[in-house]
Write a protein that holds these residues in place. Structure first.
Motif, PDB file in Angstrom:
ATOM      1  N   LEU A 111       0.772  -1.233  -0.002  1.00 26.01           N
ATOM      2  CA  LEU A 111       0.013   0.079  -0.060  1.00 26.01           C
ATOM      3  C   LEU A 111       1.064   1.137  -0.059  1.00 26.01           C
ATOM      4  CD1 LEU A 111      -2.914  -0.945   2.674  1.00 26.01           C
ATOM      5  CD2 LEU A 111      -3.293  -0.309   0.088  1.00 26.01           C
ATOM      6  N   SER A 112       1.891   1.282   0.680  1.00 20.86           N
ATOM      7  CA  SER A 112       2.872   2.329   0.902  1.00 20.86           C
ATOM      8  C   SER A 112       3.422   2.637  -0.629  1.00 20.86           C
ATOM      9  CB  SER A 112       4.091   2.171   1.818  1.00 20.86           C
ATOM     10  OG  SER A 112       3.304   2.154   3.199  1.00 20.86           O
ATOM     11  N   ILE A 113       3.854   1.554  -1.310  1.00 20.17           N
ATOM     12  CA  ILE A 113       4.587   1.888  -2.668  1.00 20.17           C
ATOM     13  C   ILE A 113       3.382   2.206  -3.657  1.00 20.17           C
ATOM     14  CG2 ILE A 113       5.515   0.542  -4.491  1.00 20.17           C
ATOM     15  CD1 ILE A 113       6.652  -1.578  -2.427  1.00 20.17           C
ATOM     16  N   ILE A 114       2.300   1.674  -3.518  1.00 21.88           N
ATOM     17  CA  ILE A 114       1.019   1.819  -4.342  1.00 21.88           C
ATOM     18  C   ILE A 114       0.836   3.645  -4.127  1.00 21.88           C
ATOM     19  CG2 ILE A 114      -1.194   1.728  -4.995  1.00 21.88           C
ATOM     20  CD1 ILE A 114      -0.614  -1.443  -4.803  1.00 21.88           C
ATOM     21  N   ALA A 115       0.647   3.712  -3.129  1.00 26.94           N
ATOM     22  CA  ALA A 115       0.389   5.274  -2.675  1.00 26.94           C
ATOM     23  C   ALA A 115       1.365   6.260  -3.212  1.00 26.94           C
ATOM     24  CB  ALA A 115       0.166   5.543  -1.172  1.00 26.94           C
ATOM     25  N   ALA A 116       2.582   5.873  -3.440  1.00 26.71           N
ATOM     26  CA  ALA A 116       3.712   6.696  -3.717  1.00 26.71           C
ATOM     27  C   ALA A 116       4.022   6.683  -5.180  1.00 26.71           C
ATOM     28  CB  ALA A 116       4.880   6.268  -3.169  1.00 26.71           C
ATOM     29  N   SER A 117       3.143   5.950  -6.072  1.00 24.82           N
ATOM     30  CA  SER A 117       3.078   5.405  -7.568  1.00 24.82           C
ATOM     31  C   SER A 117       2.305   6.497  -8.077  1.00 24.82           C
ATOM     32  CB  SER A 117       2.891   4.214  -7.635  1.00 24.82           C
ATOM     33  OG  SER A 117       1.569   3.794  -7.911  1.00 24.82           O
ATOM     34  N   ASN A 118       2.481   6.814  -9.339  1.00 24.74           N
ATOM     35  CA  ASN A 118       1.814   7.592 -10.343  1.00 24.74           C
ATOM     36  C   ASN A 118       0.217   7.026 -10.554  1.00 24.74           C
ATOM     37  OD1 ASN A 118       3.291   9.806 -10.189  1.00 24.74           O
ATOM     38  ND2 ASN A 118       4.462   8.664 -12.214  1.00 24.74           N
ATOM     39  N   TYR A 119       0.177   5.648 -10.403  1.00 25.81           N
ATOM     40  CA  TYR A 119      -0.965   4.804 -10.778  1.00 25.81           C
ATOM     41  C   TYR A 119      -0.942   3.364 -10.129  1.00 25.81           C
ATOM     42  CZ  TYR A 119      -4.226   2.408 -13.802  1.00 25.81           C
ATOM     43  OH  TYR A 119      -5.119   1.557 -14.365  1.00 25.81           O
ATOM     44  N   GLY A 120      -1.748   3.094  -9.406  1.00 23.54           N
ATOM     45  CA  GLY A 120      -1.523   1.783  -8.715  1.00 23.54           C
ATOM     46  C   GLY A 120      -3.032   1.050  -8.241  1.00 23.54           C
ATOM     47  N   ILE A 121      -2.977  -0.445  -8.393  1.00 25.84           N
ATOM     48  CA  ILE A 121      -3.983  -0.989  -7.774  1.00 25.84           C
ATOM     49  C   ILE A 121      -3.574  -2.243  -6.911  1.00 25.84           C
ATOM     50  CG2 ILE A 121      -5.747  -2.620  -8.941  1.00 25.84           C
ATOM     51  CD1 ILE A 121      -5.193  -1.440 -11.555  1.00 25.84           C
ATOM     52  N   LEU A 122      -4.231  -2.141  -5.832  1.00 27.48           N
ATOM     53  CA  LEU A 122      -3.970  -3.378  -4.866  1.00 27.48           C
ATOM     54  C   LEU A 122      -5.613  -4.281  -4.994  1.00 27.48           C
ATOM     55  CD1 LEU A 122      -2.426  -3.868  -1.547  1.00 27.48           C
ATOM     56  CD2 LEU A 122      -4.925  -4.616  -1.920  1.00 27.48           C
ATOM     57  N   ILE A 123      -5.432  -5.494  -5.260  1.00 24.50           N
ATOM     58  CA  ILE A 123      -6.428  -6.344  -5.206  1.00 24.50           C
ATOM     59  C   ILE A 123      -6.463  -7.186  -4.072  1.00 24.50           C
ATOM     60  CG2 ILE A 123      -7.721  -8.266  -6.491  1.00 24.50           C
ATOM     61  CD1 ILE A 123      -6.635  -7.003  -9.301  1.00 24.50           C
ATOM     62  N   TYR A 124      -7.542  -7.201  -3.381  1.00 25.42           N
ATOM     63  CA  TYR A 124      -7.457  -8.202  -1.905  1.00 25.42           C
ATOM     64  C   TYR A 124      -8.565  -9.050  -2.415  1.00 25.42           C
ATOM     65  CZ  TYR A 124      -7.139  -8.985   2.953  1.00 25.42           C
ATOM     66  OH  TYR A 124      -6.788  -9.583   4.098  1.00 25.42           O
ATOM     67  N   LEU A 125      -7.762 -10.481  -2.192  1.00 25.81           N
ATOM     68  CA  LEU A 125      -8.273 -11.860  -2.649  1.00 25.81           C
ATOM     69  C   LEU A 125      -8.897 -12.344  -1.312  1.00 25.81           C
ATOM     70  CD1 LEU A 125      -5.437 -12.171  -5.254  1.00 25.81           C
ATOM     71  CD2 LEU A 125      -7.998 -12.190  -5.652  1.00 25.81           C
ATOM     72  N   SER A 126     -10.165 -12.327  -1.357  1.00 23.63           N
ATOM     73  CA  SER A 126     -10.851 -12.928   0.185  1.00 23.63           C
ATOM     74  C   SER A 126     -10.821 -14.256   0.245  1.00 23.63           C
ATOM     75  CB  SER A 126     -12.169 -12.078   0.275  1.00 23.63           C
ATOM     76  OG  SER A 126     -13.264 -12.476  -0.878  1.00 23.63           O
ATOM     77  N   THR A 127     -10.746 -15.150  -0.869  1.00 21.39           N
ATOM     78  CA  THR A 127     -10.821 -16.374  -1.077  1.00 21.39           C
ATOM     79  C   THR A 127      -9.639 -17.063  -1.022  1.00 21.39           C
ATOM     80  OG1 THR A 127     -10.742 -16.664  -3.214  1.00 21.39           O
ATOM     81  CG2 THR A 127     -13.032 -16.459  -2.355  1.00 21.39           C
ATOM     82  N   HIS A 128      -8.330 -16.226  -0.600  1.00 25.67           N
ATOM     83  CA  HIS A 128      -7.159 -16.906  -0.803  1.00 25.67           C
ATOM     84  C   HIS A 128      -6.620 -17.446   0.727  1.00 25.67           C
ATOM     85  CE1 HIS A 128      -5.633 -15.691  -4.889  1.00 25.67           C
ATOM     86  NE2 HIS A 128      -6.735 -16.489  -5.055  1.00 25.67           N
ATOM     87  N   GLU A 129      -7.348 -17.037   1.755  1.00 26.87           N
ATOM     88  CA  GLU A 129      -6.827 -17.367   3.196  1.00 26.87           C
ATOM     89  C   GLU A 129      -6.208 -18.548   3.129  1.00 26.87           C
ATOM     90  OE1 GLU A 129      -6.078 -16.352   6.684  1.00 26.87           O
ATOM     91  OE2 GLU A 129      -7.555 -15.316   5.898  1.00 26.87           O
ATOM     92  N   GLY A 130      -4.945 -18.684   3.918  1.00 29.95           N
ATOM     93  CA  GLY A 130      -4.110 -19.759   3.947  1.00 29.95           C
ATOM     94  C   GLY A 130      -3.714 -20.522   2.465  1.00 29.95           C
ATOM     95  N   ARG A 131      -3.357 -19.718   1.690  1.00 32.10           N
ATOM     96  CA  ARG A 131      -3.056 -20.183   0.344  1.00 32.10           C
ATOM     97  C   ARG A 131      -4.218 -21.098  -0.466  1.00 32.10           C
ATOM     98  NH1 ARG A 131       2.859 -22.308   1.989  1.00 32.10           N
ATOM     99  NH2 ARG A 131       3.829 -20.235   2.101  1.00 32.10           N
ATOM    100  N   GLY A 132      -5.577 -20.633   0.172  1.00 30.24           N
ATOM    101  CA  GLY A 132      -6.783 -21.042  -0.519  1.00 30.24           C
ATOM    102  C   GLY A 132      -7.414 -22.137   0.000  1.00 30.24           C
ATOM    103  N   ILE A 133      -6.782 -22.539   1.373  1.00 24.73           N
ATOM    104  CA  ILE A 133      -7.330 -23.746   2.035  1.00 24.73           C
ATOM    105  C   ILE A 133      -8.306 -23.409   3.192  1.00 24.73           C
ATOM    106  CG2 ILE A 133      -5.247 -25.134   1.656  1.00 24.73           C
ATOM    107  CD1 ILE A 133      -4.530 -24.894   4.696  1.00 24.73           C
TER     108      ILE A 133
END
Length: 204
Positions: A83-105
């Motif tokens: 988030l820090s790197i994205i906020a310092a960029s000219n254009y950034g996207i963070l996608i939060y993958l809610s089904t990936h808990e525990g590498r998907g388990i």
């Protein structure tokens, strides 16, 4: 409706505290038919006429690390660093993958795997002993969101080579890869060592 049956269902502004400074993001919510199968994309700024590539993070949900501050993994550190790197960029996207808990388990199985790790088993063998996939994550939804947001080429914040390969499979070009460093503690040393030696993560 977008690829992989995800639909964009809402958007709003979301102010976040980034290193003590309020920064504004656009938050896009995506959902498909399966209960609980939702994604959120946080977009900082917008594409410009110069064709600036977005700095992108595909972040796998980790309740213990992201929300509770667990030191058994580096997930919370990676989320904050991204988030820090994205906020310092000219254009950034963070996608939060809610089904990936525990590498998907899932959360419960992750805690079961933690219990096995307490006996000396590493993260890979713990999943195997439980009859679970070593890594069950699917990045089709993340790629679909990037296509929907008009980002077919990205600079990817990752230490995981599989994320690069997955995006390529789904038609997203990874033009640059940026490592996320730090976050090692006495409690996650073995976890990170296993990432390096058995999952081929790019870790310094």
């Amino acid at each position: 409706m977008i690829a992989n049956e995800y639909s964009r269902v809402a958007q709003t502004t979301l102010p976040l505290d980034i290193d003590g400074t309020p920064r504004s993001f656009l938050a896009y919510a995506y959902r498909r038919d399966q209960p609980g199968d939702e994604l959120i994309a946080l977009v900082h700024r917008a594409p410009d006429s110069q064709g600036t590539l977005p700095t992108v993070r595909l972040h796998s949900a980790c309740v213990t690390g992201d929300a509770l501050g667990s030191l058994r993994c580096d997930c919370g550190h990676q989320l904050n660093a991204a988030l820090s790197i994205i906020a310092a960029s000219n254009y950034g996207i963070l996608i939060y993958l809610s089904t990936h808990e525990g590498r998907g388990i899932g959360l419960s199985n992750k805690i079961r795997a933690y219990a096995l790790q307490d006996t000396g088993v590493d993260t890979v063998d713990a999943n195997v002993e439980l009859g679970l996939a070593i890594d069950a994550r699917d990045y089709a939804g993340a790629a679909a969101v990037l296509h929907d947001l008009g980002a077919p080429s990205v600079r990817l914040l990752t230490n995981n080579p599989e994320k690069v390969r997955a995006l390529h499979r789904f038609g997203i070009a990874v033009e640059d890869r940026i490592l996320l460093t730090g976050g090692e503690t006495p409690f996650n040393h073995q976890y990170l060592a296993t990432k390096r030696s058995r999952m081929n993560h790019w870790l310094l």
